[in-house]
Structures are given as structure tokens and as C-alpha cells.
Design a protein around this motif. Structure first.
Motif, PDB file in Angstrom:
ATOM      1  N   TYR A 120       0.831  -1.208   0.000  1.00  0.00           N
ATOM      2  CA  TYR A 120       0.000   0.000   0.000  1.00  0.00           C
ATOM      3  C   TYR A 120       0.864   1.255   0.000  1.00  0.00           C
ATOM      4  O   TYR A 120       1.971   1.273   0.558  1.00  0.00           O
ATOM      5  CB  TYR A 120      -0.876   0.049   1.252  1.00  0.00           C
ATOM      6  N   ILE A 129       0.457   4.790   1.724  1.00  0.00           N
ATOM      7  CA  ILE A 129      -0.334   5.378   2.804  1.00  0.00           C
ATOM      8  C   ILE A 129      -0.136   6.888   2.776  1.00  0.00           C
ATOM      9  O   ILE A 129       1.000   7.373   2.874  1.00  0.00           O
ATOM     10  CB  ILE A 129       0.070   4.811   4.171  1.00  0.00           C
ATOM     11  N   TRP A 144       2.812  10.980   0.942  1.00  0.00           N
ATOM     12  CA  TRP A 144       2.671   9.548   0.685  1.00  0.00           C
ATOM     13  C   TRP A 144       3.872   8.773   1.233  1.00  0.00           C
ATOM     14  O   TRP A 144       5.028   9.107   0.966  1.00  0.00           O
ATOM     15  CB  TRP A 144       2.549   9.284  -0.812  1.00  0.00           C
ATOM     16  N   ILE A 181      -6.200   9.757   6.763  1.00  0.00           N
ATOM     17  CA  ILE A 181      -5.218   8.771   6.295  1.00  0.00           C
ATOM     18  C   ILE A 181      -5.837   8.007   5.127  1.00  0.00           C
ATOM     19  O   ILE A 181      -6.931   7.459   5.262  1.00  0.00           O
ATOM     20  CB  ILE A 181      -4.845   7.785   7.417  1.00  0.00           C
ATOM     21  N   PHE A 214      -5.470   4.982   2.008  1.00  0.00           N
ATOM     22  CA  PHE A 214      -4.814   3.713   1.704  1.00  0.00           C
ATOM     23  C   PHE A 214      -5.023   3.399   0.218  1.00  0.00           C
ATOM     24  O   PHE A 214      -6.164   3.229  -0.235  1.00  0.00           O
ATOM     25  CB  PHE A 214      -5.384   2.593   2.565  1.00  0.00           C
TER      26      PHE A 214
END
Length: 590
Positions: A515, A517, A557, A584, A586
Motif C-alpha cells: 500500500y 499510505i 505519501w 489517512i 490507503f
């Protein structure tokens, strides 16, 4: 079946049913609470630790609970303000609506589900009897039905939930102190201490209450006079903090006790000292064998020294003590206080259950028209139109009802769970998959140092330590500073972030994988720095927060973070502060 036999069986069944109904209170009896040595015990002699809440604002309003900051916060002054805006008939409608909605069966059901076992009812005498100045015959007492009926209903709700009800005379005839708001005192009239008629009415009211509730086992106690604060021998000592004898206070409390014991030998009598409940000079030893000493605690440290005096008094006189009122602080302070109290076998009643504001289990919702009323009262706006004021006030009174209140689970958690365990729990269901966005303000529930770390966590001003907790005073009641985005309704973000502070989120990853984030941040200065960890392991290099301008959000990021399926702990660290943080994101890589 023979009709005669059938008739006999039916009559016998009805007779037994009537007996069962007649003796139903006995069959359900829980026994009266009693003072036994230094403990409050039940009918089995078992120690009972009262975990309670005060129903402040229902029978008696205080201005701060309604957002009033201007002078004149007594209930009668508030009523005059309302009357001047919408007239006497609409004002009466407001108060009828307020009393009907503020506390209902739903509130007591909620308290039971959260783990509370008692409630403290702050009573205004004017719901039970007329002021002495309005009595048709001087020296006589006109009894009003409304207050008694409200107590009857509340007691029935408490009994159904196996919750003890503690009756507290919060506003005595004439008013019991120089802190005027507490007792709705009018200083232009004789106080409780300046009028024998007021004292006699107070005694008569308690005898009337005791007659009515003598046999009611879910009445936990009679808290006979809330927070006396009066300088009897030194007018400069306005609130009685330095009184050494307290003779008028003791005499009245003894007289009330005698009147109660003429009709009721069952219930605990709770007394409070002068100086807002804590000055017992000249008042002891206890004069009744079923008595509890109450004290009140606000804005000081939660260490043994803060309660040592009342603990010593308990030991000296072999009498139970109870913290009858405390609160109005942050969750950090709450958890610390409950842990301290319960380690010393002291029960407590938090203040209050609900009001405008976030540091109570329930929050009464405001509205735009009422905000205009408040702005006018507080000297920050023009007088609103009568129709708008009426709409705002009646909506406020209607929205005191529990079903429309905002529930602050963080406050409940701080009172009931956090004092006993360091474990954190999720604030929300943080199910993570591609495209998920978490709100920054939904960090875990738990203690400071476990669910988050904030450097300014509580108000200890009585102990000389400055602090406010949540500077924004909205959404949650921890140390974390949260504000509402004025441009977006019901949107909140974390601000005033300082170096070393962090937030933890328990996440449940539904789609494992790699991912990116993203942290949505904004800053009016340069130098902010942020990093993240997953399960206490660094998940990416520290990133600097750019200068964006106020509420001009950008996304930082952290790329290529490997998230396994299932529960993980995500922490956001501020290496250097000075920035705001809203969400936040994802983004799962394919």
C-alpha cells in the motif's frame, strides 16, 4: 370440569396472584444501603462501590451548561433572559419541554448499559414548594406536585435498572452559598443562613421527602445540602474555606437529620462540609449512625495527597466517605481520578451526565438560532428576532432528549474501562482495503501513552499546573487538540500538534498487499516532520510537512508499505510539530 370447582380454582389463582402482586416489592427487595464502619454496604454486608453520575441541568440550570459566559448565570436570571426574548407563555413552554425531555427512562437505561450503578439527582426546591416570599400564609408550606412526580418517575426507572438514586438538595430555599449559580441564589433576598423561614422550609422539605420515600430501597441516600459555601464569621472568607467552627451549618444539618429520622430510619444521610463540601472544621464527629461524608474534587492532581485529608477523616471517625461530585476535565484526568478513588475504596458521582460541550457522556446539540441567542446574551451579537429565538430555544429543549444527544464513548471509556486496564480499543471500524480513508480524529480509545501521546492532557490549575486538554473542546475529550472545519459541517481535524506527539489506529486489513499510505496535512509554517510505524516497526522514511497555508491540504505519501491481512497497529508520529492532520488514505498497489 364442574363449574363450581372451576370457579374455586380461578378464585384461588386470582388470590395468589394478588398476594404475589402485593408482596412484589418484598420479593424484589434488594435491601437498603447502610454505613458500616468505613464502608457503604448492601443488605448482605458486602461493600458497595458507588459508580454514579449527576443529573445536573435537569431540575436546576447553571449558565455555563448552556454556553452562557456573561454575568448572571443563575437559573432565575436565565429565565428572565428567555422571558425578555419570547415572553412568559413561551418561556413556560420552554421549561415544560426542558423538564420533559432532559432526563427520561432512556437516560437511565443507557447508564445501566454503560456500567453505572447510581445517579445523583440535584433538586431545586421550587419544584416541590413555594419560596417563602410567595407563601400565602407565612410560616406554612405549600407543596407542589411536579417535583415529587419527577422523583417518582426517576425512581421507577432506577429501580427497573437496579440503580441507586441519591437525592441531593442542590438549590435550598434562599440559597446556601455565595457561589450564586450553584443554588440559583438571588442575593437581593435573604439567604438560607439569613432567614429562619428558609431554614424551616428546608427542614420541612426533607421531612416530606423522607415520608414519601422511607420504604423505597432503591433510594441510595439523602445528600441533604449540596456545596455550602458561606463565610459565617468572616465576610471576607466568602465561600467558607477558612471557617473553623461552621456552627450554623452543623445546626441545620443536625435539625434536618432529626426531622428525617422522625419518619425514616432506613436511609443513609450524606452531609457535606463548607467551602464547596470540603471544610468539615467543627462539624464532626458524626451525629447519626447511618451517615456518610461527602467531598468534592475538581482541577487538582490525582495523587494520594489530594484525598489524604478526607481519608484521614474517614479513619479518625470510622465513617464512610463518598466523592459526591467531580468532573469538568479531560479523559486523562477522569481515568486517573477513578483509579485513585477506587484504590482507596471511595465511590464517586461524576458531573454531569449531559450539557453543551464534550467532557460528559452525553452532549446536548445546539442549533444556529440558539447560537444567535447565546451571542446576544454573551455580548457578541444583535438581539435575535422573537420567532428565531423561540425556534432556537424550543429546539434546544427538545434536543436535550437522550435519543438526540451525541454520545461520547471516549468519556464513558475513560470512566469505566481505562482506570483498570492499559489496553486500547478501536474508536471506529477501521476496515482497510484499496481506497479506504480514515479520519485522523478517530484514533484509538485508551490512556495517554497507549492510544496516543499528547503533552497537554488535563487541567490541574488548583494544583498550580496549567493545562486544558483538547484545546478545541470538540469531538473528543482527550489531550489531543481537535477543531471543527468551519467550511465543512461535522468535519474535524487534529491541530496544535507538538514534537513527539503521536496517534495510534487499530486497523483491520481486509486486502493484504503493498500500500501507499497518504497523510492529509496542512501547515502555516515550515519545519513539521512526520513518520509512521506498523506494529511498532518503521514503515517509511520521515517526511517533512511543506508550507501549504491554513486548511490547504496536501497529501504526504509513504510508499510501498507491506500490510498483512488482519489487525495491525498504525501509529503516526510528529517528529516536529506545527502542522494540522485530517485523514489517512490507503492506496493498494496492484
Amino acid at each position: 370440569m364442574n363449574k363450581k370447582i372451576k370457579s374455586t380454582i380461578i378464585k384461588s389463582f386470582l388470590f395468589i396472584a394478588c398476594l404475589l402482586f402485593a408482596f412484589q416489592p418484598l420479593l424484589r427487595a434488594q435491601g437498603f444501603l447502610k454505613a458500616k464502619g468505613k464502608d457503604i454496604v448492601n443488605e448482605k454486608g458486602q461493600n458497595v462501590l458507588l459508580r454514579g453520575i449527576g443529573l445536573g441541568g435537569w431540575m436546576l440550570q447553571e449558565g455555563y451548561m448552556l454556553g452562557i459566559t456573561a454575568e448572571g448565570q443563575q437559573q432565575h436570571k436565565i429565565r428572565q433572559r428567555i422571558d425578555s426574548l419570547i415572553g412568559p407563555e413561551a418561556t413556560q413552554e420552554f421549561y415544560d419541554t426542558w423538564l420533559a425531555n432532559h432526563t427520561t427512562r432512556g437516560d437511565i437505561d443507557s447508564l445501566r448499559s454503560w456500567g453505572f450503578n447510581s445517579v445523583r439527582l440535584p433538586m431545586h426546591y421550587n419544584l416541590f414548594t413555594l419560596p417563602v416570599e410567595k407563601e400565602p400564609v407565612a410560616g406554612q408550606n405549600t407543596w407542589l406536585t411536579r417535583g415529587f412526580e419527577m422523583v417518582d418517575s426517576l425512581l421507577a426507572w432506577c429501580a427497573a435498572n437496579k440503580i441507586y438514586l441519591i437525592l441531593d438538595l442542590h438549590a435550598a430555599p434562599g440559597g446556601q452559598g455565595n457561589d450564586l449559580n450553584i443554588s440559583d441564589r438571588d442575593p437581593s433576598l435573604p439567604s438560607l443562613w439569613e432567614s429562619e423561614a428558609n431554614r424551616n422550609k428546608t427542614i420541612a422539605l426533607w421531612k416530606k421527602l423522607a415520608e414519601r420515600y422511607a420504604g423505597k430501597q432503591w433510594i441510595g441516600a439523602y445528600d441533604i445540602l449540596n456545596e455550602p459555601n458561606y463565610g459565617f464569621t468572616d465576610t471576607a472568607d466568602r465561600n467558607g474555606l477558612k471557617e473553623t467552627r461552621n456552627e450554623p451549618l452543623k445546626k441545620l444539618l443536625v435539625d434536618i437529620t432529626k426531622a428525617i429520622r422522625e419518619v425514616d430510619h432506613n436511609h443513609i444521610i450524606v452531609i457535606e462540609g463548607n467551602g464547596w463540601g470540603n471544610n468539615y472544621n467543627g462539624m464532626l464527629p458524626p451525629w447519626d449512625d447511618n451517615m456518610v461524608l461527602s467531598f468534592h474534587k475538581y482541577w487538582n492532581k490525582n495523587d494520594k495527597a489530594s484525598i489524604q485529608k478526607i481519608v484521614d477523616t474517614r479513619e479518625q471517625y470510622n465513617v464512610p466517605v463518598w466523592l459526591g461530585e467531580t468532573g469538568e476535565n479531560s479523559n486523562v484526568w477522569y481515568a486517573q481520578a477513578v483509579q485513585l478513588l477506587e484504590e482507596n475504596n471511595i465511590g464517586w458521582a461524576w458531573w454531569p451526565l449531559k450539557k453543551l460541550g464534550v467532557n460528559n457522556p452525553l452532549q446536548i446539540r445546539s442549533n444556529l438560532n440558539y447560537q444567535d441567542v447565546l451571542n446576544y446574551w454573551n455580548g457578541k451579537g444583535e438581539k435575535p428576532r422573537e420567532s428565531n429565538a423561540y425556534s432556537g430555544l424550543l429546539e434546544l429543549a427538545t434536543y436535550t432528549r437522550v435519543g438526540t444527544n451525541r454520545v461520547h464513548r471516549d468519556v464513558i471509556d475513560a470512566l469505566m474501562r481505562q482506570p483498570h486496564i492499559n489496553k486500547t480499543v478501536p474508536f471506529a471500524k477501521n476496515n482497510i482495503q484499496n481506497g479506504t480513508v480514515l479520519k485522523a480524529v478517530n484514533y484509538d480509545l485508551g490512556k495517554n501513552g497507549y492510544a496516543y501521546w499528547d503533552s497537554d492532557t488535563a487541567d490541574y490549575r488548583v494544583s498550580g499546573i496549567k493545562g486544558v486538554g483538547n484545546r478545541g473542546r470538540t469531538y473528543r475529550n482527550d489531550g489531543v487538540d481537535i477543531v471543527m472545519d468551519s467550511a465543512h459541517y461535522e468535519t474535524y481535524y487534529v491541530n496544535h500538534i507538538e514534537a513527539g506527539e503521536w496517534l495510534q489506529y487499530t486497523i483491520d486489513v481486509k486486502q493484504k498487499g503493498i500500500y501507499n499510505i497518504g497523510l492529509s496535512v496542512a501547515s502555516e509554517i515550515t519545519g513539521g516532520a512526520v513518520s509512521i510505524t506498523i506494529n511498532n516497526k518503521i514503515a517509511g522514511n520521515k517526511q517533512m510537512v511543506p508550507l501549504t497555508g491554513a486548511k490547504k491540504w496536501t497529501t504526504l505519501w509513504f510508499k510501498n508499505v507491506n500490510l498483512a491481512a488482519g489487525r495491525q497497529l498504525l501509529r503516526i508520529y510528529a517528529g516536529k510539530g506545527g502542522f494540522d492532520f485530517s485523514s489517512i488514505s490507503f492506496d493498494r498497489k496492484k
